[in-house]
Enzyme design. Structure first.
Site, mmCIF file in Angstrom:
data_model
loop_
_atom_site.group_PDB
_atom_site.id
_atom_site.type_symbol
_atom_site.label_atom_id
_atom_site.label_comp_id
_atom_site.label_asym_id
_atom_site.label_seq_id
_atom_site.Cartn_x
_atom_site.Cartn_y
_atom_site.Cartn_z
ATOM 1 N N ASP A 202 9.617 -22.605 10.405
ATOM 2 C CA ASP A 202 10.385 -23.783 10.004
ATOM 3 C C ASP A 202 9.590 -24.413 8.614
ATOM 4 O OD1 ASP A 202 12.411 -25.556 10.692
ATOM 5 O OD2 ASP A 202 11.434 -27.026 11.613
ATOM 6 N N ASP B 218 8.445 -27.452 15.406
ATOM 7 C CA ASP B 218 7.497 -28.603 15.871
ATOM 8 C C ASP B 218 9.055 -29.035 16.557
ATOM 9 O OD1 ASP B 218 9.031 -29.685 13.850
ATOM 10 O OD2 ASP B 218 8.383 -30.525 13.270
ATOM 11 N N ASP C 215 13.126 -25.129 17.975
ATOM 12 C CA ASP C 215 12.085 -23.524 17.630
ATOM 13 C C ASP C 215 11.691 -23.320 19.476
ATOM 14 O OD1 ASP C 215 12.076 -24.829 14.838
ATOM 15 O OD2 ASP C 215 10.963 -26.065 15.159
#
Length: 933
Positions: free
Chosen positions: A351, A667, A671
């Site tokens: 990410d 985070d 996700d």
């Protein structure tokens, strides 16, 4: 009435607020009636995240005994117990010795291994529990025309929910009213910047989740403003609920180590049963059914010998030691097998926000009409320099820059504060970045706000796309060159602010804006935007008096242009180096983010994840691809933008379908499903949500992308050491099996090793040196080669042939000793002494093998013996323990050994040393052979 309600998968963002109210059969001024709330609650259920049924503790414990090697040991224990029971009935307790000792010992090992496996797997899955905690416990609603507070779990579709700053949104809903409403959705979408919401927007059906400005979502947080929302989805129908459903749908796959251990068990048990069948068959052909009891005892010993009973414990301890080393490098392992699994990773899907970047908006560039300035510094710390053509400049000596920085402080509602040597903001991250920018030039809000008190404002709105603050110029030393009492400071969309300006601030005075200068400003704005920067335009206007709140249109005209400010959620300084190290190690980094594609590509290029001209795949484009098409695309795409949680999950699955071994970092709540699907899920320890942490295999304690590289190195070292002690353990096991099988075939009338003695060898003689081999230092090139295939056979790269070869040498040495010792024992009048010599020789031979097996190519005399002092201690302790079994009476009675004379012990040591000599000679031969070729 509830039966006529629309399905909750209606595309509410594509409808007007009025149509939404009509479809939901609710009223913006009255809300739902109590009776209707009860009816809808029964129809839709409570506004809660539902947890699927998982395995119970008993199921987890029972599953441990499905292991084929443990099943074989259980069968051996039962047969051994039956034989002991028969002896007990026919001979009595005195003559049959200690009853059931083999059965008890074997079952103790089986239970111990079962408990170790249970402890590894029994950690409850808490990701869904963490998701449930994201819902606000209390929410303000409009029902029966009255405002009241109710539990969030009691919300139903059609409820009118009120929002204000600081509130956590409790359900998905369509905005029907909004005033200066900003919501932080980073946990759900991955975007760092606050999202400006507008009630009257009507969007396309294809609008991605992160761009639905007329919707709010459960689990997000209101930063400022207020709003009124018609609830459109509750519970599992919300975006948060969909993530929970995805988490429940993701099935855990066995790790490479678990697959290899299962493969190893199948090979060993199949080989053992084959040998047992051959031994009994040939024995019966040679001597008939009269030797069946003896052949069964031989078979039991062979079955125990083939199973490396100590291996599960050694692997568990090795992985635990690996977790301790990783913690020292800021990587917390939540699931023990993940230690070794990290060594197989060849693709890292990261990410962007908070992982590769700082999750903090940082101003990169400032442009006035006459100059461009690059700004240094990290995060929200008001420390850095302004550089023009790589030369540091003093902003205090630059009038246009001074005024722009003053505007960035005065036209601002955020608060910059220092806590424990760390700078944080309260409010909009964009405004926080402006305060940090001004602080780098010495412009502090605490000083300036009292000097320039705010007398009025025109707040930001999605239609105006700008904000203005009217301040009193009470300071006679003001840098604003005007004799008026007030000034308006504006910031917002560069195009819209610029079109309301007629002049610009020069070095000494204001000057008229020409068409060429306007075009230059617009070109600079476009250039910043193409590099992924978020750009704001600034202007000011002297005022004689404070305007009315409704006079924004007439007041915000004929302003004086100050300049552009470009900011970015800046890359972490260490991330670029980590990406380079990943590539050196044969690991491909991939960025998957909910952010805009220009921003994503700018970050990716700066970090080396992508090059100029590389493709970017957006969520809307991905939506149109079938899974086979996506599986082809993932081979060439390194950057994905504007993706939803479902897209992340699809990307990870597509990569896995292409044979990639995927680590996924993240985070946010969005996700979690992909973290769970990935072969290794890696969550952020500082900025990560509880949901992402609980769905992960590993947590980065410092949120540092570079820590992943360090953890990968540890994973590779652990796997190399596991292979090292497997070849050490199994080499001796094969030698034991061949030795036991050979005894009846060459005419010896007894079993050379009892199951209890074999358990001792497999647990102690094998176990202690194996643990020492598990802490061998890493090889120099461990991170300068591609990872080994996670699907490679446990016996790959010569391990299988080595084990068989060494096992045969073990057997030849031991059988030679066994025949000599057997003949000598028959002459000496003590016919069982030969068994103790075989037992002792096998155990001590393993010590030489352990010392030699440290390296595949270097001779023992070429290595520093103290680079692994644990091995020296393990060899000394194990040798001493083995001698105790021979010379301490109660241990001798329990293990069925005989005292050896000094000459017999020296003969055992001489035969045992041949094993060490053979392995060293093999290294010399391989070195000679390679030098010739």
């Amino acid at each position: 009435m509830t039966q006529s309600l629309p399905p909750l998968n209606t595309l509410w963002h594509a409808q007007s607020s009025q149509k939404t109210l009509e479809d939901l059969k609710t009223d913006r001024a009255v809300g739902l009636s109590s009776q209707e709330v009860d009816a809808r609650s029964r129809h839709y259920g409570r506004n809660e995240i539902e947890e699927g049924a998982g395995r119970s503790s008993w199921q987890i414990l029972l599953d441990q005994f499905n292991n084929i090697m443990l099943i074989l040991l259980i069968a051996v224990a039962i047969i051994s117990g039956v034989l002991d029971f028969i002896d007990l009935q026919t001979q009595g307790a005195t003559q049959s010795g200690i009853p059931f000792k083999d059965t008890i010992a074997i079952m103790s090992i089986v239970i111990l291994n079962g408990i170790l496996g249970y402890l590894q797997e029994s950690r409850a899955e808490k990701a869904l529990a963490a998701l449930k905690q994201m819902a606000s416990p209390q929410v303000r609603v409009l029902r029966d025309g009255q405002f009241s507070e109710v539990e969030a779990a009691e919300l139903v579709p059609g409820d009118i929910m009120l929002l204000e700053a600081g509130v956590q949104v409790s359900a998905d809903g369509r905005l029907i009213e909004a005033s200066n409403l900003q919501v932080r959705e980073s946990a759900l979408t991955g975007e760092a910047a606050a999202v400006n919401k507008q009630a009257d927007a009507q969007l396309n059906e294809e609008t991605p989740l992160g761009d639905r400005a007329n919707m709010v979502f459960s689990g997000t947080e209101v930063l400022q403003g207020r709003g009124k929302v018609a609830v459109t989805a509750t519970g599992m129908a919300t975006e948060l609920g969909k993530i929970a459903q995805m988490l429940q749908s993701v099935e855990s796959e066995p790790t490479p180590l678990q697959q290899r251990m299962a493969q190893l068990g199948n090979v060993l048990v199949t080989g053992s049963l084959t040998l047992v069948a051959l031994t009994i068959g040939i024995g019966l052909l040679q001597a008939g059914w009269g030797r069946l009891r003896e052949l069964v005892e031989v078979s039991l010993s062979m079955a125990v010998a083939v199973v490396p009973e100590g291996l599960p414990a050694v692997i568990t301890v090795t992985l635990a030691l690996g977790t301790q080393r990783m913690v020292r490098r800021n990587a917390l392992i939540r699931k023990l097998p993940a230690v070794e699994t990290l060594g197989s990773v060849n693709t890292i899907c990261s990410d962007k926000t908070g992982t590769l970047t700082q999750n903090k908006m940082v101003v990169q560039e400032v442009e006035t009409v006459e100059a461009t300035y690059r700004v240094t510094g990290e995060g929200y710390a008001p420390q850095g320099e302004f550089k023009n053509d790589d030369r540091a400049i003093e902003p205090q000596n630059n009038t246009p820059l001074q005024e722009l920085l003053l505007a960035s402080v005065l036209c601002n509602d955020a608060v910059l504060q220092q806590e424990d040597n760390s700078w944080t903001i309260l409010g909009d991250p964009t405004e926080g970045a402006l305060l940090a920018l001004a602080g780098k030039a010495g412009f502090q809000a605490e000083t300036l706000n009292p000097q320039y008190p705010r007398m009025g404002e025109f707040p930001f709105s999605s239609e105006r796309k700008r904000m203005s603050a009217i301040c009193e110029l009470s300071d006679p030393t003001s840098c604003i060159p005007t004799d008026t009492q007030y000034a308006l400071f504006a910031k917002g969309s560069p195009e819209l602010v610029l079109e309301r300006c007629t002049a610009y601030q020069g070095d000494n005075n204001e000057q008229s804006l020409t068409d060429e200068q306007r075009q230059h400003i617009l070109n600079a704005n476009n250039h910043m935007a193409e590099r992924g920067l978020r750009v704001l335009g600034f202007a000011y206007k002297p005022l004689r008096e404070v305007p009315e709140a409704t006079e924004d249109e007439s007041t915000e005209r004929e302003m004086i242009w100050l300049g552009l400010v470009g900011m970015l959620d800046a890359p972490r300084p260490e991330a670029k180096v980590a990406v380079e190290h990943s590539r050196e190690a044969g690991i491909r980094p991939v960025m998957i983010t909910g952010d805009h594609q220009l921003t994503a590509m700018a970050i990716a290029r700066s970090l080396g994840i992508a090059k100029e001209g590389d493709p970017v795949l957006t969520g809307s484009e991905l939506e149109k691809l079938s899974q086979p098409d996506l599986e082809r695309e993932v081979e060439r795409v390194n950057v994905y933008a504007r993706v939803t949680p479902e897209h992340k999950l699809r990307i990870v699955r597509a990569l896995q379908k292409q044979g990639k071994f995927v680590a996924m970092t993240g985070d946010g709540v969005n996700d979690a499903p992909a973290l769970k699907q990935a072969d290794i899920g890696i969550a952020m320890g500082i900025t990560g949500t509880d949901v992402s942490k609980e769905a992960s295999d590993m947590v980065l304690l410092d949120d540092n992308f570079a820590t992943i590289v360090a953890a990968t190195e540890e994973g590779r070292v652990v796997y190399t050491n596991i292979r090292r002690f497997i070849k050490y353990i199994l080499g001796s096991n094969i030698g034991e099996v061949i030795t036991i099988a050979a005894a009846p075939l060459i005419g010896l009338n007894a079993v050379p090793l009892t199951p209890l003695q074999i358990l001792w060898m497999n647990l102690v003689t094998d176990g202690l040196p194996a643990l020492a081999l598990a802490v061998e230092p890493p090889e120099p090139d461990v991170m300068r080669r591609p990872p080994f295939s996670p699907r490679e056979n446990i016996f790959a790269r010569g391990l299988g042939s080595y084990i068989v070869r060494i096992g045969i040498i073990f057997a030849i040495i031991t059988i030679t000793l066994m025949v000599w010792a057997y003949n000598q024992a028959q002459l000496s009048g003590d016919p069982n002494r030969w068994k103790t010599m075989v037992f002792t020789s096998l155990c001590i031979a393993q010590m030489g093998h352990a010392i030699a097996v440290r390296s595949n190519s270097r001779l023992t005399i070429e290595m520093n013996p103290f680079s692994n002092p644990y091995l020296l201690v393990a060899v000394a302790v194990t040798t001493a323990l083995q001698l105790m079994l021979v010379y301490i009476p109660f241990l001798r009675d329990f293990f069925g050994t005989q005292i050896l004379s000094g000459q017999e012990l020296l003969i055992c040591l001489a035969f045992s040393s041949l094993m060490f000599v053979w392995v060293e000679l093999e290294k010399l031969f391989i070195r000679w052979f390679r030098s010739r070729s």
